[in-house]
Scaffold this motif. Structure first.
Motif, PDB file in Angstrom:
ATOM      1  N   LYS A 195      15.359   4.350   2.923  1.00 55.18           N
ATOM      2  CA  LYS A 195      14.115   4.238   2.140  1.00 55.18           C
ATOM      3  C   LYS A 195      13.965   5.544   1.374  1.00 55.18           C
ATOM      4  O   LYS A 195      13.341   6.501   1.855  1.00 55.18           O
ATOM      5  N   PRO A 196      14.569   5.615   0.181  1.00 55.91           N
ATOM      6  CA  PRO A 196      14.680   6.896  -0.509  1.00 55.91           C
ATOM      7  C   PRO A 196      13.402   7.371  -1.201  1.00 55.91           C
ATOM      8  O   PRO A 196      13.291   8.546  -1.538  1.00 55.91           O
ATOM      9  N   ASP A 197      12.446   6.478  -1.432  1.00 55.64           N
ATOM     10  CA  ASP A 197      11.237   6.853  -2.175  1.00 55.64           C
ATOM     11  C   ASP A 197       9.989   6.623  -1.337  1.00 55.64           C
ATOM     12  O   ASP A 197       9.973   5.774  -0.439  1.00 55.64           O
ATOM     13  N   PRO A 198       8.925   7.368  -1.619  1.00 54.80           N
ATOM     14  CA  PRO A 198       7.686   7.188  -0.857  1.00 54.80           C
ATOM     15  C   PRO A 198       7.001   5.878  -1.206  1.00 54.80           C
ATOM     16  O   PRO A 198       7.262   5.273  -2.245  1.00 54.80           O
ATOM     17  N   THR A 199       6.137   5.464  -0.313  1.00 55.81           N
ATOM     18  CA  THR A 199       5.303   4.299  -0.585  1.00 55.81           C
ATOM     19  C   THR A 199       4.136   4.733  -1.475  1.00 55.81           C
ATOM     20  O   THR A 199       3.497   5.752  -1.225  1.00 55.81           O
ATOM     21  N   LEU A 200       3.881   3.964  -2.510  1.00 56.08           N
ATOM     22  CA  LEU A 200       2.790   4.285  -3.429  1.00 56.08           C
ATOM     23  C   LEU A 200       1.752   3.169  -3.393  1.00 56.08           C
ATOM     24  O   LEU A 200       2.087   1.990  -3.448  1.00 56.08           O
ATOM     25  N   SER A 201       0.506   3.554  -3.257  1.00 61.28           N
ATOM     26  CA  SER A 201      -0.574   2.579  -3.407  1.00 61.28           C
ATOM     27  C   SER A 201      -1.577   3.148  -4.409  1.00 61.28           C
ATOM     28  O   SER A 201      -1.774   4.355  -4.508  1.00 61.28           O
ATOM     29  N   ILE A 202      -2.173   2.259  -5.182  1.00 64.72           N
ATOM     30  CA  ILE A 202      -3.136   2.639  -6.215  1.00 64.72           C
ATOM     31  C   ILE A 202      -4.451   1.937  -5.928  1.00 64.72           C
ATOM     32  O   ILE A 202      -4.492   0.716  -5.739  1.00 64.72           O
ATOM     33  N   LYS A 203      -5.500   2.714  -5.840  1.00 63.34           N
ATOM     34  CA  LYS A 203      -6.814   2.151  -5.586  1.00 63.34           C
ATOM     35  C   LYS A 203      -7.655   2.280  -6.852  1.00 63.34           C
ATOM     36  O   LYS A 203      -7.895   3.373  -7.347  1.00 63.34           O
ATOM     37  N   ALA A 204      -8.089   1.151  -7.374  1.00 69.39           N
ATOM     38  CA  ALA A 204      -8.870   1.124  -8.617  1.00 69.39           C
ATOM     39  C   ALA A 204     -10.289   0.642  -8.324  1.00 69.39           C
ATOM     40  O   ALA A 204     -10.475  -0.385  -7.665  1.00 69.39           O
TER      41      ALA A 204
END
Length: 440
Positions: A366-375
């Motif tokens: 899992k080479p990249d971080p988990t991204l979440s966007i809160k709008a």
């Protein structure tokens, strides 16, 4: 959702805790029976393996008591290629040796008289490549004499016979201990598990070792630190020895030796009792219990124990070998971006090729971080889970379609606003940002 028009706030959250960009790849193992003695019962590779003489070179060096480096193995392979192209039976009838009546022959192109001076009995066939390799290493100057073009041995004869591997045929007691331990292969790891009346319900590492001892009437605790005093320290493991991990008084893991090279143990939650080479996880120290050692030493296989030792006597042992040594697999680009985030071992019981293993393991990282966007929306309208929302962040010149993975909706509040959580791979946005910054 359009930031500053229909959305008043946008929060980006990157979670790097679940990045895994480096692991150790562990392949399957197989059992190998080693029989030492006469030429018909040699246990190692004595011919080329898929055209590669490397394994035979290493085995010949071992039998002649020579420690050989990878670099020298490659040099000898180059010498073989130059002299014979890898052929065991080729005869050179066109050089000066042939003109003198003694043509060079075989894998490294010995002439018969020189081969006779260095060969070891009973490996006397000049047209057998492995026999030539044994003679090659019987030259005390083999390393300095090794050169392409016109090579020849100049040193003294080193040995009159090969070195037989000093192993012992497992007697009744040893075989019983091995068989008893192996019957628990596949039993799941259960932390704190050591029910002597129902061991197949699951055991932890100390519970397993305690169970095997219990099967032979030896009672030792099922806790690593408490087990320590039930053995005395030794340097080389034998069947039944306890392999401890961690300092004396604070050990945290234990395995059982099946021989000097193989161990059997309960690994960790989610896994089951397995065998592996001790070299995979060398123990901190080794303890031998005198009671189990007495059982192992029982060698009453039959009433006939005549000593027929000699040059052609054979001995056998079975060890667990690996198809390839464990190796590190990593995503260099991810490490460059996020730093090193090592994970645990990634293993396969079916992939026997190192290159194929590497390709598969790379897909498990899992080479990249988990991204979440809160709008946060400007309204309090309801949201449908799973909808795809087009998100525009005009100050960033960013546009992307994202799925709704969570939301907060307050139907009875006049002041609270709907909050929507969107998910996206970090790579999309991070690569965009990197590209944009580079352009600026």
């Amino acid at each position: 959702m359009d930031y500053l028009n229909s959305a008043s706030e946008i929060n980006f959250e990157y979670d790097s805790t679940d990045i895994v960009n480096q692991v150790r790849a562990v392949g399957p193992t197989f059992e190998k029976t080693v029989t030492t003695g006469d030429s018909s019962k040699l246990s190692g590779d004595t011919t080329a393996v898929n055209g590669d003489w490397g394994p035979a070179i290493r085995y010949a060096a071992k039998l002649m008591g020579v420690k050989i480096s990878d670099a020298n193995v490659n040099k000898i392979k180059d010498l073989i290629q130059h002299e014979s192209g890898g052929s065991e039976t080729v005869v050179n009838n066109s050089d000066s040796n042939a003109a003198a009546g003694h043509p060079s022959k075989g894998l490294v192109q010995f002439i018969q008289s020189t081969f006779n001076a260095y060969m070891v009995k009973p490996y006397t066939n000049i047209l057998k490549g492995f026999h030539q390799l044994l003679a090659f290493f019987n030259n005390s100057n083999w390393e300095t004499d090794m050169k392409l073009g016109g090579w020849g041995p100049t040193g003294s004869r080193r040995r009159d016979s090969i070195i037989h591997e000093k192993t012992t045929v497992a007697g009744t007691g040893a075989k019983k201990v091995i068989a008893d331990a192996k019957k628990y292969l596949g039993v799941p790891y259960v932390w704190g598990g050591h029910n002597k009346s129902n061991p197949r319900a699951g055991m932890d590492c100390s519970g397993f070792v305690s169970q095997v001892y219990y099967d032979f009437g030896i009672n030792i605790p099922a806790y690593t630190v408490s087990m320590e005093k039930y053995g005395h320290t030794v340097s080389t493991p034998q069947i039944g020895d306890m392999l401890f991990y961690g300092a004396y008084g604070s050990s945290h893991h234990v395995a059982l030796a099946l021989d000097s090279k193989t161990m059997i143990y309960e690994p960790q939650p989610g896994q089951s009792c397995r065998m592996e080479p001790i070299s995979y996880y060398p123990p901190s120290w080794i303890a031998r219990n005198d009671d189990i050692a007495k059982i192992v030493a029982d060698n009453n296989d039959s009433g006939n124990n005549d000593d027929n030792s000699g040059e052609d006597a054979t001995t056998s042992t079975t060890t667990t070998e690996n198809y390839f040594e464990p190796f590190i697999v990593q995503d260099d680009e991810s490490i460059k971006k996020w730093g090193l985030h090592p994970g645990g071992d990634v293993s396969s019981d079916t992939i026997k090729n190192k290159d194929e293993m590497k390709k598969w393991v790379l897909t498990q990282l899992k080479p990249d971080p988990t991204l979440s966007i809160k709008a946060t929306a400007d309204n309090n309208d309801p949201v449908t889970p799973g909808d795809i929302i087009r998100l525009e962040i005009r100050p960033k010149q960013f546009v992307s379609n994202m799925g709704v993975v969570g939301y907060e909706y307050h139907p009875f509040s006049k002041t609270s606003r709907t909050s929507i959580t969107l998910n996206q791979t970090a790579k999309t946005i991070l690569d965009y940002e990197k590209s944009r910054n580079k352009n600026i």
